[in-house]
Scaffold this motif. Structure first.
Motif, PDB file in Angstrom:
ATOM      1  N   ASN A  70       3.388  28.166 -11.180  1.00 30.88           N
ATOM      2  CA  ASN A  70       3.279  28.311  -9.724  1.00 30.88           C
ATOM      3  C   ASN A  70       1.847  28.577  -9.268  1.00 30.88           C
ATOM      4  N   PHE A  71       0.910  27.846  -9.846  1.00 32.55           N
ATOM      5  CA  PHE A  71      -0.473  27.954  -9.416  1.00 32.55           C
ATOM      6  C   PHE A  71      -0.714  26.965  -8.294  1.00 32.55           C
ATOM      7  N   ASP A  72      -1.209  27.473  -7.208  1.00 34.77           N
ATOM      8  CA  ASP A  72      -1.459  26.619  -6.045  1.00 34.77           C
ATOM      9  C   ASP A  72      -2.960  26.531  -5.812  1.00 34.77           C
ATOM     10  N   TRP A  73      -3.653  25.784  -6.669  1.00 36.03           N
ATOM     11  CA  TRP A  73      -5.100  25.656  -6.565  1.00 36.03           C
ATOM     12  C   TRP A  73      -5.483  24.422  -5.770  1.00 36.03           C
ATOM     13  N   GLY A  74      -6.599  24.509  -5.062  1.00 34.59           N
ATOM     14  CA  GLY A  74      -7.169  23.329  -4.440  1.00 34.59           C
ATOM     15  C   GLY A  74      -8.016  22.588  -5.453  1.00 34.59           C
ATOM     16  N   ILE A 113      -6.550   1.385 -12.001  1.00 35.35           N
ATOM     17  CA  ILE A 113      -7.343   2.242 -12.875  1.00 35.35           C
ATOM     18  C   ILE A 113      -6.457   2.871 -13.946  1.00 35.35           C
ATOM     19  N   LEU A 114      -6.850   2.674 -15.199  1.00 33.12           N
ATOM     20  CA  LEU A 114      -6.211   3.336 -16.337  1.00 33.12           C
ATOM     21  C   LEU A 114      -7.238   4.279 -16.950  1.00 33.12           C
ATOM     22  N   LEU A 115      -6.940   5.573 -16.932  1.00 39.61           N
ATOM     23  CA  LEU A 115      -7.810   6.581 -17.534  1.00 39.61           C
ATOM     24  C   LEU A 115      -7.225   7.031 -18.866  1.00 39.61           C
ATOM     25  N   LEU A 116      -8.087   7.119 -19.876  1.00 38.57           N
ATOM     26  CA  LEU A 116      -7.675   7.596 -21.186  1.00 38.57           C
ATOM     27  C   LEU A 116      -8.472   8.839 -21.539  1.00 38.57           C
ATOM     28  N   THR A 117      -7.824   9.810 -22.174  1.00 32.73           N
ATOM     29  CA  THR A 117      -8.502  11.074 -22.440  1.00 32.73           C
ATOM     30  C   THR A 117      -7.991  11.727 -23.711  1.00 32.73           C
ATOM     31  N   MET A 118      -8.864  12.522 -24.317  1.00 30.24           N
ATOM     32  CA  MET A 118      -8.450  13.392 -25.419  1.00 30.24           C
ATOM     33  C   MET A 118      -8.167  14.798 -24.901  1.00 30.24           C
ATOM     34  N   HIS A 119      -8.456  15.019 -23.624  1.00 31.01           N
ATOM     35  CA  HIS A 119      -8.330  16.355 -23.039  1.00 31.01           C
ATOM     36  C   HIS A 119      -7.197  16.370 -22.006  1.00 31.01           C
ATOM     37  N   THR A 120      -6.142  17.101 -22.318  1.00 30.11           N
ATOM     38  CA  THR A 120      -4.995  17.153 -21.404  1.00 30.11           C
ATOM     39  C   THR A 120      -4.842  18.540 -20.790  1.00 30.11           C
ATOM     40  N   GLU A 121      -5.959  19.288 -20.693  1.00 29.44           N
ATOM     41  CA  GLU A 121      -5.911  20.601 -20.060  1.00 29.44           C
ATOM     42  C   GLU A 121      -5.419  20.468 -18.626  1.00 29.44           C
ATOM     43  N   ALA A 122      -4.630  21.423 -18.210  1.00 29.37           N
ATOM     44  CA  ALA A 122      -3.920  21.311 -16.934  1.00 29.37           C
ATOM     45  C   ALA A 122      -4.843  21.105 -15.745  1.00 29.37           C
ATOM     46  N   PHE A 123      -5.962  21.843 -15.708  1.00 30.38           N
ATOM     47  CA  PHE A 123      -6.834  21.734 -14.544  1.00 30.38           C
ATOM     48  C   PHE A 123      -7.523  20.371 -14.482  1.00 30.38           C
ATOM     49  N   ILE A 124      -7.864  19.815 -15.642  1.00 31.64           N
ATOM     50  CA  ILE A 124      -8.473  18.493 -15.669  1.00 31.64           C
ATOM     51  C   ILE A 124      -7.466  17.453 -15.213  1.00 31.64           C
ATOM     52  N   VAL A 125      -6.259  17.547 -15.728  1.00 24.34           N
ATOM     53  CA  VAL A 125      -5.206  16.609 -15.334  1.00 24.34           C
ATOM     54  C   VAL A 125      -4.943  16.708 -13.839  1.00 24.34           C
ATOM     55  N   LYS A 126      -4.884  17.925 -13.323  1.00 30.02           N
ATOM     56  CA  LYS A 126      -4.626  18.127 -11.894  1.00 30.02           C
ATOM     57  C   LYS A 126      -5.734  17.493 -11.059  1.00 30.02           C
ATOM     58  N   ARG A 127      -6.973  17.703 -11.471  1.00 31.16           N
ATOM     59  CA  ARG A 127      -8.098  17.130 -10.722  1.00 31.16           C
ATOM     60  C   ARG A 127      -8.024  15.604 -10.696  1.00 31.16           C
ATOM     61  N   VAL A 128      -7.754  15.004 -11.853  1.00 30.28           N
ATOM     62  CA  VAL A 128      -7.690  13.543 -11.940  1.00 30.28           C
ATOM     63  C   VAL A 128      -6.593  12.989 -11.038  1.00 30.28           C
ATOM     64  N   ILE A 129      -5.418  13.584 -11.110  1.00 27.51           N
ATOM     65  CA  ILE A 129      -4.289  13.069 -10.337  1.00 27.51           C
ATOM     66  C   ILE A 129      -4.518  13.242  -8.841  1.00 27.51           C
ATOM     67  N   GLU A 130      -5.092  14.386  -8.446  1.00 27.34           N
ATOM     68  CA  GLU A 130      -5.327  14.631  -7.023  1.00 27.34           C
ATOM     69  C   GLU A 130      -6.441  13.759  -6.467  1.00 27.34           C
ATOM     70  N   GLU A 131      -7.525  13.609  -7.214  1.00 29.61           N
ATOM     71  CA  GLU A 131      -8.692  12.899  -6.698  1.00 29.61           C
ATOM     72  C   GLU A 131      -8.597  11.388  -6.883  1.00 29.61           C
TER      73      GLU A 131
END
Length: 222
Positions: free
Chosen positions: A157-161, A93-111
């Protein structure tokens, strides 16, 4: 044996460009078979059709921002990628985005744990085929902007689920708290507790949803 490739982007010219860049001449040992889609609905149906026909889906190139398929609660390319991980676990899977906001990136990488995650601003006609070739050769490719976004979270140092990230994203999209449980598998009480914890972290419990979203945007986290 053909290489089944799914390309999903809401701009037909972009899809055509990807197909042209990954033409038959690019592949020397396999024949590519392109399946294209411009929205979540047709992509969803193609993914399930491959599964039903017991055909492999080998490589998926997906834009994160796509017209949703509300009937199946598929809101974007992230949801499509989740479906692919469940139905075609060996698919690259290759995902392309115009949005590199940290929470979106974190969600993509984790999920998703995508094989490639690229900011569209960092890819061009020359680099795109090379990125795809590396991914198909088992390399993991994340662009500089994606990596910077990851580091931003680590440095603060944000430790979000994963659900904390999704709650913030949904709030920023205007989804009411009472409706968030329609998008993530948590009870309303659990969502309210998580939301209160996030507000306490950023606002010391002073402020509403608008203030919360403005604050995380100021920090570059959304």
């Amino acid at each position: 044996m053909p290489l089944n490739i799914l390309i999903v982007d809401d701009h037909p010219m972009t899809v055509d460009s990807y197909v042209n860049l990954l033409s038959d001449e690019y592949f020397t040992t396999v024949e590519p078979f392109f399946n294209t889609s411009y929205n979540c609905e047709t992509a969803y149906k193609k993914i399930l059709q491959f599964k039903k026909q017991n055909k492999s889906l080998d490589f998926a190139i997906i834009d994160v921002s796509l017209p949703p398929y509300d009937q199946e609660n598929i809101s974007n390319g992230i949801d499509l990628s989740t479906l692919i991980r469940k139905t075609h676990p060996t698919c690259k899977i290759l995902l392309l985005t115009m949005h590199t906001e940290a929470f979106i990136v974190k969600r993509v990488i984790e999920e998703i744990k995508p094989d490639g995650f690229i900011s569209k601003s960092e890819v061009n006609f020359e680099s795109f085929p090379a990125i795809c070739k590396k991914i198909l050769s088992e390399e993991i490719i994340y662009s500089d902007e994606i990596l910077k976004s990851q580091k931003k979270l680590i440095q603060r140092n944000f430790d979000w689920g994963e659900y904390d990230s999704q709650i913030l994203i949904l709030i920023s999209q205007g989804v009411k708290t009472i409706d968030i449980s329609n998008h993530i598998p948590l009870s309303l009480s659990s969502i309210e507790k998580r939301k209160a914890s996030i507000k306490n972290h950023f606002l010391l419990e002073k402020g509403g949803d608008i203030e919360l979203i403005n604050k995380v945007k100021q920090l570059g986290l959304l």
